[in-house]
Each structure stands twice: as structure tokens, then as C-alpha cells.
Design an enzyme around this catalytic site. Structure first.
Site, PDB file in Angstrom:
ATOM      1  N   GLY A  70       0.691  -1.292  -0.073  1.00 44.32           N
ATOM      2  CA  GLY A  70      -0.095   0.011   0.011  1.00 44.32           C
ATOM      3  C   GLY A  70       0.791   1.232  -0.086  1.00 44.32           C
ATOM      4  N   THR A  71       0.443   2.180  -0.795  1.00 45.43           N
ATOM      5  CA  THR A  71       1.125   3.359  -1.059  1.00 45.43           C
ATOM      6  C   THR A  71       0.266   4.441  -1.554  1.00 45.43           C
ATOM      7  OG1 THR A  71       3.333   4.585  -1.819  1.00 45.43           O
ATOM      8  CG2 THR A  71       2.215   2.949  -3.166  1.00 45.43           C
ATOM      9  N   THR A  72       0.795   5.659  -1.577  1.00 41.31           N
ATOM     10  CA  THR A  72       0.181   6.909  -2.523  1.00 41.31           C
ATOM     11  C   THR A  72       1.579   7.624  -3.356  1.00 41.31           C
ATOM     12  OG1 THR A  72      -1.586   6.930  -0.995  1.00 41.31           O
ATOM     13  CG2 THR A  72      -1.192   8.690  -2.318  1.00 41.31           C
ATOM     14  N   LYS A 108      10.117   7.335  -1.496  1.00 42.58           N
ATOM     15  CA  LYS A 108       9.760   6.590  -2.358  1.00 42.58           C
ATOM     16  C   LYS A 108       9.624   7.341  -3.682  1.00 42.58           C
ATOM     17  CE  LYS A 108       5.984   4.620   0.615  1.00 42.58           C
ATOM     18  NZ  LYS A 108       4.482   4.561   0.917  1.00 42.58           N
TER      19      LYS A 108
END
Length: 336
Positions: free
Chosen positions: A83-85, A116
Site C-alpha cells: 500500500g502506498t500513495t 519513495k
């Protein structure tokens, strides 16, 4: 030794070799047919002073076979949820790349302060989502190959060429456990157009009737300027003006689609990217902690100081409180 037996590493090469033509630029492969990525032995180029033209990628594990006495693939003891954005968009002032800093493994926050967004060179940054180890490995491979290309040709590989190279390197891993989704956010400098003209043989008196296999100078201009390209681990390659990747991307898209426009200035674009990441991290459990933001222009990339999303949350709550106070006062005046 036992690990080598399980992973089938004994007496096996640790990498596979892909030949790469140093005399070609993958960004102009549409106009030339000499680019080839077939399996061959080591090759050299006269222009590169007999330097081996190849790039190395890790080898694939053998897939389990029904005839084999045992499986050579190694499974994880428990499944991991990624999970990430991350997001990127183009506006009149360049390219904005933003991402949160939380690394999660299922319901566990593995690290609250990862990076990231990785700079590849002075005019290119990459946002990463997927498996953290896989992303770090492929970012290092990409950085190495871009640097080797620059040393051989005395110029940088274009953003489109970089995306195509990465896509071709990742395609053999389609269907495996490799989980990589990278968004290339960069700017091709205008001076690269001169290099393309020299490479393709474009001159001032070159007309379409005379040079049928060579693009015109007008077409060459499309290689300069901001670029935003998405590449994932199955080899897919997409170019666009806006991308958001990760479990928080639906929430980020909601904010970006509402307010994004080409005419935004730098301050408005930065505020929009911060708000998109904040809204996504507020609703998505796998995203959070901080926000990193890069701005890429013709002069190169600049990194904004990392900000804690808690402060953004309190700012938002304060704005909402002020709006409620204004509405309450207006309602009181109407009642009077």
C-alpha cells in the site's frame, strides 16, 4: 549451501544478458528499425570503442514443473499487502512528483520514513510503488544503465527511451512475484534535439521528399519538454499528463481531477499535490506519516522539505473550524 539447493542457484548464471545497441537511441526507435533486443551473445560497437553493449538483470527462478521431483520456488511464510500513495502531474511550470513515506507490510508499519521518490539524474526522478526491495533493485539497475549510456554516447538517454529500456528489462519477469510500478517524472532538455538531429542526419535543407526515413525538425521538438511515463513490472508502458499509483490513488485522483489544470502556477501546483497526498493518507490505512515533493523543470529537479502530515491535518481542521464559525455568524444574522 542449503539455500542454493532450494533456490536452484548451483552452477547457474546469476544474470541474463540483453544486448543493447549503443549507436541507437530508443527514443527514436519509431523512425529506425535497427534496435533489437533478441537473445544473442556479447556484441560491441565501433562508435563505443569496442565496449560490450549489454545490460544485466537478475535471473528468473525456475517455475515449478509437474515432472520435477520438488518445487524450486520459495513462498513467503505469510502474504504481504502493498500500500502506498504516489502521484505525478504536468502543468505549465514543469512536473510535480509527490508521495507519502510509509512502508507497510500488511497491517504492520515497517518504516514511517522511507523515500519513495528517487532521483535518477539531474532531470529525472522516479516514484515507486509495490514491493520495496524490488523497487530499490530496479531503480539501481536503471540508474546504472542510464549512466553507462551517458558515458558511451556523451549524452543522456531521453525520458521516453529510459521508459522503453525499463519496460524491456521488466517484461521477462511478467507473471512472477516481482511487484514494481514506477512513474518516470522528468524533463528532456532542448539541447538533446540537436543531438538527435546529428544522430538522424537532419539538416536545414532536408525536406520530407528527400529524407523520407528521417523525421522533420518539427517532429523532433516533441522529444523536449516535460514527460510523465508509467512503467510496471509486466512491461506495460503508458505516457500521460497525470498518474497516481497505490492503494491511496483513488482518493488522490478525486482531488487532482477536481482542481488540476494546465494554468496552475508553482505554488498552486505544490498545494494541490500536498492536498492530494494528505486526503489519500487520511483515508488509506497503508499510507501516511510524511509527504515528499519534487518539482522538475528545465533547470533540473528541486526537492521540497519533507512535511509531517499531522500538521497538514491540523491546518485542515483549523480551516474547517473557521468556515463553520463564518456560517454560524451568517445564520445568526439571518435569524435576527
Amino acid at each position: 549451501m542449503a539455500l542454493e539447493d532450494i533456490c536452484n542457484f548451483k552452477d547457474k548464471p546469476t544474470h541474463k544478458t540483453f544486448p543493447f545497441y549503443a549507436s541507437e537511441d530508443t527514443s527514436v526507435s519509431v523512425f529506425t528499425e535497427s534496435l533489437n533486443f533478441k537473445w544473442r551473445g556479447e556484441m560491441t560497437s565501433k562508435k563505443a570503442s569496442d565496449v560490450p553493449l549489454e545490460f544485466h538483470v537478475p535471473s528468473l527462478f525456475k517455475r515449478p514443473s509437474s515432472r520435477a521431483s520438488h518445487s524450486v520456488s520459495v513462498r513467503r511464510p505469510f502474504p504481504l499487502s502493498h500500500g502506498t500513495t504516489t502521484l505525478g502531474f504536468i502543468f505549465q511550470g514543469g512536473v510535480i512528483a509527490a508521495a507519502d513515506t510509509r512502508a507497510s507490510a500488511g497491517g504492520l508499519v515497517a518504516c514511517p520514513a522511507v523515500h519513495k521518490i528517487t532521483p535518477i539524474h539531474s532531470h529525472l526522478v522516479v516514484t515507486s510503488s509495490g514491493s520495496g526491495a524490488d523497487c530499490m533493485l530496479w531503480e539501481r539497475i536503471l540508474t546504472r544503465e542510464i549512466r553507462l549510456y551517458q558515458l558511451r554516447h556523451k549524452r543522456r538517454l531521453s525520458i521516453r527511451g529510459t521508459a522503453k529500456l525499463l519496460s524491456l528489462m521488466l517484461h521477462p519477469f511478467k507473471g512472477t512475484d516481482v511487484c514494481v510500478a514506477l512513474t518516470l517524472c522528468g524533463w528532456d532538455k532542448a539541447e538533446s534535439t540537436k543531438n538527435l538531429e546529428e544522430t538522424l542526419g537532419v539538416t536545414d535543407d532536408c525536406s520530407p521528399s528527400v529524407c523520407k526515413d528521417v523525421p522533420s525538425k518539427t517532429n523532433l521538438l516533441c522529444f523536449s519538454g516535460p514527460k510523465l511515463i508509467y512503467v510496471c513490472s509486466d512491461g506495460a508502458r503508458l505516457q500521460g499528463d497525470i498518474f497516481s499509483v497505490g492503494s491511496g490513488s483513488p482518493y488522490a485522483y478525486g482531488v487532482l481531477d477536481r482542481s488540476l489544470s494546465w494554468s496552475l502556477n508553482k505554488e498552486e501546483a505544490i498545494l494541490l499535490a500536498r492536498e492530494a497526498v494528505f486526503r489519500a493518507t487520511h483515508r488509506d490505512a497503508y499510507s501516511g506519516n510524511n509527504v515528499d515533493l519534487f518539482h522538475v523543470t528545465a533547470e533540473g529537479w528541486r526537492q521540497r522539505q519533507r512535511e509531517d502530515l499531522k500538521e497538514e491535518y491540523y491546518r485542515d481542521m483549523e480551516k474547517r473550524g473557521k468556515k463553520m464559525d463564518v456560517k454560524t455568524k451568517k445564520a445568526a444574522k439571518i435569524m435576527q
